[in-house]
Design an enzyme around this catalytic site. Sequence first.
Site, PDB file in Angstrom:
ATOM      1  N   LYS A  67       0.831  -1.207   0.000  1.00  0.00           N
ATOM      2  CA  LYS A  67       0.000   0.000   0.000  1.00  0.00           C
ATOM      3  C   LYS A  67       0.866   1.257   0.000  1.00  0.00           C
ATOM      4  O   LYS A  67       1.717   1.427   0.864  1.00  0.00           O
ATOM      5  CB  LYS A  67      -0.912   0.003   1.227  1.00  0.00           C
ATOM      6  N   LEU A 101      -4.331  -0.048   7.393  1.00  0.00           N
ATOM      7  CA  LEU A 101      -3.170   0.806   7.591  1.00  0.00           C
ATOM      8  C   LEU A 101      -3.666   2.240   7.440  1.00  0.00           C
ATOM      9  O   LEU A 101      -4.501   2.525   6.576  1.00  0.00           O
ATOM     10  CB  LEU A 101      -2.083   0.525   6.548  1.00  0.00           C
ATOM     11  N   ASP A 102      -3.148   3.152   8.256  1.00  0.00           N
ATOM     12  CA  ASP A 102      -3.572   4.542   8.196  1.00  0.00           C
ATOM     13  C   ASP A 102      -3.313   5.140   6.810  1.00  0.00           C
ATOM     14  O   ASP A 102      -2.459   4.674   6.061  1.00  0.00           O
ATOM     15  CB  ASP A 102      -2.822   5.379   9.235  1.00  0.00           C
ATOM     16  N   TYR A 103      -4.031   6.205   6.516  1.00  0.00           N
ATOM     17  CA  TYR A 103      -3.915   6.920   5.242  1.00  0.00           C
ATOM     18  C   TYR A 103      -2.462   7.279   4.928  1.00  0.00           C
ATOM     19  O   TYR A 103      -1.995   7.119   3.800  1.00  0.00           O
ATOM     20  CB  TYR A 103      -4.774   8.187   5.325  1.00  0.00           C
ATOM     21  N   THR A 105       0.234   5.864   6.173  1.00  0.00           N
ATOM     22  CA  THR A 105       1.139   4.732   6.410  1.00  0.00           C
ATOM     23  C   THR A 105       1.204   3.859   5.164  1.00  0.00           C
ATOM     24  O   THR A 105       0.173   3.558   4.558  1.00  0.00           O
ATOM     25  CB  THR A 105       0.662   3.895   7.609  1.00  0.00           C
TER      26      THR A 105
END
Length: 242
Positions: A67, A101-103, A105
């Site tokens: 990602k 996963l955070d935006y 990250t």
Amino acid sequence: MERLQKVMAQAGVASRRKSEELIKAGRVKVNNETIKELGTKVSSQDEVEVDGVPLQREAPVYFLLYKPRGVISSAKDDRGRKVVTDYIPDIDQRLFPVGRLDYDTSGLILLTNDGEFANKLMHPKHKIDKVYIIKTRGIPTREQMKQLKQGMEIEGEFFKAEDVRITSTDGKKNTAIIQMTLHQGKNRQVRKMFDALGVPVDKLKREQYGFLNLHGLNAGDFRPLKPHEVKQLRQLAEENVK
């Protein structure tokens, strides 16, 4: 032939245990007949309904995605932002991410249409190693590193690292590269822990999930999981929740 609750879980209706509760409550029909028996088995030819909605059964698929930053860990976004499923085109199955996963990250995230598989991996007691590489603005002290391993309470939640170590520092820029291993998967956990220390995170990347890593992949790349990898992940999750 497979047990009805397993088929429901794989289709993403609910966990297997919750699916059993739906069956016992009389909310599931097979071939238009209400089923309350947990031992019931169904084939791919049987028509299953939950609360009157037909079950959409698909062949299970499993992907590993690197990602990029600035991407939402979701199947869709009401604000039109890029989501992780956008990176796996030409797939007929309805994919969703395993966890998030955070935006801001980057790193390794799994996607599947197998709800039972996802629920097993996300079980709160799964204890699967998730390894992060962190670049911080500031260099944590030895005492602060110790605090990360001992755990801390933040906003009423307990956060703890299984392992954490500084791999390099830059005294002139006052930055550090840190490797942290987590078993927990709480929202923005890494950033909250370092913010609590007064050492904010500049960049964050998940490099490893269990035995899986990002070797050979660039941001935005994906690959299907091999059958033995799927089996190994299932075994890992089952062993850890016993």
